[in-house]
Design a protein around this motif. Structure first.
Motif, PDB file in Angstrom:
ATOM      1  N   LEU A 454       0.820  -1.199   0.000  1.00  0.00           N
ATOM      2  CA  LEU A 454       0.000   0.000   0.000  1.00  0.00           C
ATOM      3  C   LEU A 454       0.860   1.259   0.000  1.00  0.00           C
ATOM      4  CD1 LEU A 454      -2.856  -0.950   2.503  1.00  0.00           C
ATOM      5  CD2 LEU A 454      -2.967  -0.872   0.014  1.00  0.00           C
ATOM      6  N   ALA A 455       1.984   1.202   0.710  1.00  0.00           N
ATOM      7  CA  ALA A 455       2.868   2.374   0.779  1.00  0.00           C
ATOM      8  C   ALA A 455       3.527   2.668  -0.569  1.00  0.00           C
ATOM      9  CB  ALA A 455       3.940   2.155   1.848  1.00  0.00           C
ATOM     10  N   ARG A 456       3.638   1.659  -1.422  1.00  0.00           N
ATOM     11  CA  ARG A 456       4.263   1.867  -2.732  1.00  0.00           C
ATOM     12  C   ARG A 456       3.281   2.415  -3.763  1.00  0.00           C
ATOM     13  NH1 ARG A 456       7.556  -3.110  -4.913  1.00  0.00           N
ATOM     14  NH2 ARG A 456       8.092  -1.480  -6.419  1.00  0.00           N
ATOM     15  N   LEU A 457       1.986   2.336  -3.470  1.00  0.00           N
ATOM     16  CA  LEU A 457       0.990   2.784  -4.444  1.00  0.00           C
ATOM     17  C   LEU A 457       0.893   4.298  -4.470  1.00  0.00           C
ATOM     18  CD1 LEU A 457      -1.915   0.237  -3.792  1.00  0.00           C
ATOM     19  CD2 LEU A 457      -0.227   0.178  -5.625  1.00  0.00           C
ATOM     20  N   THR A 466      -1.787   8.499   2.085  1.00  0.00           N
ATOM     21  CA  THR A 466      -1.998   9.861   2.555  1.00  0.00           C
ATOM     22  C   THR A 466      -3.397   9.972   3.133  1.00  0.00           C
ATOM     23  OG1 THR A 466      -0.554  10.679   0.788  1.00  0.00           O
ATOM     24  CG2 THR A 466      -1.987  12.278   1.847  1.00  0.00           C
ATOM     25  N   PRO A 467      -3.591  10.638   4.256  1.00  0.00           N
ATOM     26  CA  PRO A 467      -2.645  11.434   5.042  1.00  0.00           C
ATOM     27  C   PRO A 467      -2.016  10.679   6.209  1.00  0.00           C
ATOM     28  CG  PRO A 467      -4.849  11.884   5.769  1.00  0.00           C
ATOM     29  CD  PRO A 467      -4.973  10.845   4.693  1.00  0.00           C
ATOM     30  N   PHE A 468      -2.112   9.319   6.212  1.00  0.00           N
ATOM     31  CA  PHE A 468      -1.500   8.553   7.304  1.00  0.00           C
ATOM     32  C   PHE A 468       0.011   8.452   7.148  1.00  0.00           C
ATOM     33  CE2 PHE A 468      -5.836   6.911   6.827  1.00  0.00           C
ATOM     34  CZ  PHE A 468      -6.313   7.176   8.089  1.00  0.00           C
ATOM     35  N   ALA A 469       0.518   8.571   5.917  1.00  0.00           N
ATOM     36  CA  ALA A 469       1.956   8.475   5.670  1.00  0.00           C
ATOM     37  C   ALA A 469       2.449   9.791   5.080  1.00  0.00           C
ATOM     38  CB  ALA A 469       2.257   7.318   4.728  1.00  0.00           C
ATOM     39  N   SER A 470       3.736  10.001   5.143  1.00  0.00           N
ATOM     40  CA  SER A 470       4.327  11.229   4.609  1.00  0.00           C
ATOM     41  C   SER A 470       4.651  11.050   3.138  1.00  0.00           C
ATOM     42  CB  SER A 470       5.601  11.593   5.373  1.00  0.00           C
ATOM     43  OG  SER A 470       6.576  10.567   5.233  1.00  0.00           O
ATOM     44  N   SER A 471       4.728  12.151   2.426  1.00  0.00           N
ATOM     45  CA  SER A 471       5.062  12.170   1.010  1.00  0.00           C
ATOM     46  C   SER A 471       6.273  13.058   0.806  1.00  0.00           C
ATOM     47  CB  SER A 471       3.877  12.688   0.190  1.00  0.00           C
ATOM     48  OG  SER A 471       4.242  12.868  -1.153  1.00  0.00           O
ATOM     49  N   ALA A 472       7.382  12.456   0.354  1.00  0.00           N
ATOM     50  CA  ALA A 472       8.636  13.190   0.134  1.00  0.00           C
ATOM     51  C   ALA A 472       9.067  13.919   1.400  1.00  0.00           C
ATOM     52  CB  ALA A 472       8.489  14.172  -1.025  1.00  0.00           C
ATOM     53  N   GLY A 473       8.854  13.252   2.543  1.00  0.00           N
ATOM     54  CA  GLY A 473       9.267  13.830   3.806  1.00  0.00           C
ATOM     55  C   GLY A 473       8.294  14.832   4.388  1.00  0.00           C
ATOM     56  N   VAL A 474       7.169  15.064   3.723  1.00  0.00           N
ATOM     57  CA  VAL A 474       6.183  16.033   4.199  1.00  0.00           C
ATOM     58  C   VAL A 474       5.000  15.271   4.778  1.00  0.00           C
ATOM     59  CG1 VAL A 474       4.655  17.933   3.558  1.00  0.00           C
ATOM     60  CG2 VAL A 474       6.899  17.716   2.486  1.00  0.00           C
ATOM     61  N   GLN A 475       4.662  15.551   6.017  1.00  0.00           N
ATOM     62  CA  GLN A 475       3.509  14.927   6.662  1.00  0.00           C
ATOM     63  C   GLN A 475       2.346  15.907   6.622  1.00  0.00           C
ATOM     64  OE1 GLN A 475       3.216  11.755   8.060  1.00  0.00           O
ATOM     65  NE2 GLN A 475       1.050  12.309   8.100  1.00  0.00           N
ATOM     66  N   ALA A 494      -4.337  19.662   2.171  1.00  0.00           N
ATOM     67  CA  ALA A 494      -3.060  20.167   1.673  1.00  0.00           C
ATOM     68  C   ALA A 494      -2.448  19.249   0.634  1.00  0.00           C
ATOM     69  CB  ALA A 494      -2.085  20.357   2.845  1.00  0.00           C
ATOM     70  N   TYR A 495      -2.667  17.922   0.756  1.00  0.00           N
ATOM     71  CA  TYR A 495      -2.001  17.012  -0.176  1.00  0.00           C
ATOM     72  C   TYR A 495      -2.555  17.106  -1.599  1.00  0.00           C
ATOM     73  CZ  TYR A 495      -5.957  13.772   0.590  1.00  0.00           C
ATOM     74  OH  TYR A 495      -7.189  13.185   0.674  1.00  0.00           O
ATOM     75  N   LEU A 496      -3.721  17.767  -1.775  1.00  0.00           N
ATOM     76  CA  LEU A 496      -4.231  18.000  -3.119  1.00  0.00           C
ATOM     77  C   LEU A 496      -3.591  19.222  -3.775  1.00  0.00           C
ATOM     78  CD1 LEU A 496      -8.037  17.322  -2.520  1.00  0.00           C
ATOM     79  CD2 LEU A 496      -6.364  15.808  -3.578  1.00  0.00           C
ATOM     80  N   ARG A 497      -2.821  19.962  -3.017  1.00  0.00           N
ATOM     81  CA  ARG A 497      -2.135  21.167  -3.496  1.00  0.00           C
ATOM     82  C   ARG A 497      -3.110  22.142  -4.181  1.00  0.00           C
ATOM     83  NH1 ARG A 497       1.174  16.834  -4.550  1.00  0.00           N
ATOM     84  NH2 ARG A 497       3.198  16.857  -3.491  1.00  0.00           N
ATOM     85  N   PRO A 498      -4.205  22.487  -3.525  1.00  0.00           N
ATOM     86  CA  PRO A 498      -5.153  23.418  -4.154  1.00  0.00           C
ATOM     87  C   PRO A 498      -4.555  24.808  -4.272  1.00  0.00           C
ATOM     88  CG  PRO A 498      -5.753  23.057  -1.870  1.00  0.00           C
ATOM     89  CD  PRO A 498      -4.619  22.111  -2.163  1.00  0.00           C
ATOM     90  N   ARG A 499      -4.988  25.528  -5.264  1.00  0.00           N
ATOM     91  CA  ARG A 499      -4.476  26.884  -5.460  1.00  0.00           C
ATOM     92  C   ARG A 499      -5.055  27.846  -4.430  1.00  0.00           C
ATOM     93  NH1 ARG A 499      -5.108  28.355 -11.716  1.00  0.00           N
ATOM     94  NH2 ARG A 499      -3.706  30.018 -11.057  1.00  0.00           N
ATOM     95  N   ASN A 500      -6.160  27.471  -3.819  1.00  0.00           N
ATOM     96  CA  ASN A 500      -6.781  28.285  -2.768  1.00  0.00           C
ATOM     97  C   ASN A 500      -7.061  27.354  -1.586  1.00  0.00           C
ATOM     98  OD1 ASN A 500      -8.159  30.021  -1.134  1.00  0.00           O
ATOM     99  ND2 ASN A 500      -9.862  30.378  -2.536  1.00  0.00           N
ATOM    100  N   ARG A 501      -6.282  27.464  -0.507  1.00  0.00           N
ATOM    101  CA  ARG A 501      -6.419  26.569   0.635  1.00  0.00           C
ATOM    102  C   ARG A 501      -7.632  26.884   1.494  1.00  0.00           C
ATOM    103  NH1 ARG A 501      -2.640  23.940   3.404  1.00  0.00           N
ATOM    104  NH2 ARG A 501      -4.492  23.294   4.545  1.00  0.00           N
ATOM    105  N   ARG A 502      -8.170  28.086   1.369  1.00  0.00           N
ATOM    106  CA  ARG A 502      -9.270  28.495   2.250  1.00  0.00           C
ATOM    107  C   ARG A 502     -10.597  28.173   1.582  1.00  0.00           C
ATOM    108  NH1 ARG A 502      -8.617  30.776   7.580  1.00  0.00           N
ATOM    109  NH2 ARG A 502     -10.553  31.828   8.122  1.00  0.00           N
TER     110      ARG A 502
END
Length: 505
Positions: A454-457, A466-475, A494-502
């Motif tokens: 699962l961690a390799r997928l 995500t969000p239970f594991a970190s991605s590229a060192g970012v939790q 945050a992991y979807l990297r939206p252009r507007n977080r609010r």
């Protein structure tokens, strides 16, 4: 060597033929393309009733709504006397600029475009001496009516669900998501089916890189026909060595729109009554639309319950096998004596009992799904009560095994995603077999393999855990299991990297 003998040697991959019809867009070309089709018709038509102003009309019967074509297109052309006296070039210009009662008119320059319009229920108008064709939208609107969602019921939610017509589905999305920033891109998929696949996202919220990646994945699908959900799901994710779903799907337009508002990309395909949301992370498959219609405290309790049931359906049969066969000291004495007494007359090992009952559970479930609803309920009752009780009374299986398998099976039905529940059922077999061979050591190693896989997928460059594991060192922080009150959930994931977080004030 294949399973049934020598594998057939396939020809090498070949590129799509572009254009599909290397001929000019004429009536003769369309007659050749649709040769042998009983539903293809073409006929001459007099503009304004003047035989000197003759054009040709082509259409596919059954795809065109006859009343609409006659009232909105043919009647104005036949009854407007000015069109019968005007030059054909002038008539062509007037029709292109809106001289008939149709919303959509297109000027086509290739035979491919004309043939596709005819197949979708448009009417083609051919002018003599013109190397372009005018096509008018007059498709039939015969389709399945919008009905309540059968697989995702909700007490307080909406009562509509997606249907097989992609334009009806996009209209249901538009009714809920009225912002003009909603974007809908269309890609044709399938060499023979030419299925329209729509990609939906919200400009200003969704990550542009995610949109571009989804579009590339959809455009890269090269198959004959896109007719079933698996045709889209397997090619979309590119991961064929896992049973776990990597894109979330839903029947509900409200849940689909909620995913778009989060910053996900939606996918709708004509002929498939489902909406897909990318990326698909593991937390998505534990959430239901009911979580947003219920109070936050109740939604949190139900979400925790689903995670507990996931552990129960996955590990309970394996834990029972490992404890009874290898680690009986872990079981209380009185309970162990009861298990031994019930198992004394059973001729099979504990592992065999559990595996056979798990297989029987899968067979009953498959039979209940395939049969009509009344017969499916009868088979379920017959298998669950009569066969199960008879098997215990005949000393074929012990009562404890039957209870364990029943609890594990029922716990699996709490998963909102049946695809995710199906993957859990597959791994439940592996865990039970490992526990029967090596006890808790085998169970632990197999569970570690499951977590490692699962961690390799990844789903569109987002780690599956995500969000239970970190991605590229970012939790990524967030309330995954415990749902906050909506008034306090002011940020998008945050992991979807939206252009507007609010997402609210």
């Amino acid at each position: 060597m294949g399973f049934f003998g020598r594998e057939e040697k396939l020809p090498p991959p070949h590129p799509r033929q572009e254009p599909r019809i290397p001929l000019p867009p004429t009536v003769e070309t369309m007659s050749q393309v649709f040769q042998g089709c009983a539903d293809f018709f073409h006929r001459p038509f007099y503009l304004g009733g003047n035989p000197a102003r003759q054009v040709e009309i082509c259409y596919v019967l059954g795809m065109v709504r006859t009343e609409r074509a006659c009232d909105y297109l043919l009647r104005p052309l036949a009854e407007n006397a000015a069109l019968g006296q005007a030059d054909l070039g002038e008539v062509y210009r007037l029709l292109l600029e809106g001289a008939v009662y149709t919303l959509t008119v297109m000027e086509r320059t290739t035979a491919d475009q004309v043939a596709l319009d005819l197949a979708e229920g448009w009417v083609a108008l051919f002018f003599p001496g013109k190397d372009t064709v005018l096509t008018f939208a007059a498709p039939t609107e015969e389709k399945r009516s919008v009905s309540p969602p059968e697989n995702e019921p909700d007490v307080k939610g909406a009562r509509d669900s997606f249907v097989e017509t992609v334009r009806t589905n996009t209209s249901m999305v538009r009714r809920r998501f009225r912002a003009p920033e909603l974007r809908i891109m269309e890609v044709r998929v399938g060499r023979q089916s030419l299925t329209p696949v729509d990609i939906l996202y919200v400009e200003g919220i969704t990550d542009p890189d995610l949109v571009a990646q989804v579009r590339r994945q959809v455009a890269a699908i090269d198959i004959d026909a896109l007719l079933a959900p698996a045709n889209l799901e397997e090619y979309l994710t590119g991961q064929s060595r896992t049973a776990f779903p990597l894109v979330d799907y839903t029947q509900r337009p409200d849940r689909f729109c909620a995913g778009l508002a989060e910053g996900r990309v939606g996918i709708l395909a004509d002929g498939i009554p489902l909406g897909y949301l990318a990326p698909g992370t593991v937390d998505r498959f534990f959430k239901a639309e009911q979580d947003k219609t219920d109070n936050w405290a109740m939604a949190t309790v139900l979400t925790v319950l689903r995670y507990v049931c996931m552990l129960v359906t996955l590990f309970l049969p394996a834990l029972y096998v490992a404890a009874v066969v290898f680690h009986p000291e872990m079981i209380p004495l009185r309970l162990m004596n009861s298990i031994i007494a019930a198992k004394s007359n059973v001729p099979f090992s504990t592992l065999t009992e559990v595996v056979v009952m798990l297989l029987a559970f899968e067979v009953l479930q498959e039979a209940g799904v395939r049969l009509p609803a009344p017969l499916g309920q009868t088979v379920s009752i017959l298998g669950g009560l009569v066969v199960g009780t008879a098997a215990v009374e005949a000393k074929i299986v012990s009562p404890a095994v039957l209870i364990v398998v029943a609890i594990a099976g029922i716990a699996g039905y709490t998963m909102p995603s049946q695809d995710f529940a199906g993957a859990l059922r597959i791994w439940r077999f592996f865990l039970a077999l490992a526990a029967g061979l090596a006890g808790f050591l085998g169970l632990s190693l197999t569970a570690a393999v499951l977590v490692f896989r699962l961690a390799r997928l990844e789903s569109f460059a987002v780690p599956y855990l995500t969000p239970f594991a970190s991605s590229a060192g970012v939790q990524y922080q967030g309330h995954t299991v415990l749902r906050r009150p909506l008034t306090r959930a002011k940020g998008r994931l945050a992991y979807l990297r939206p252009r507007n977080r609010r997402n609210q004030g």
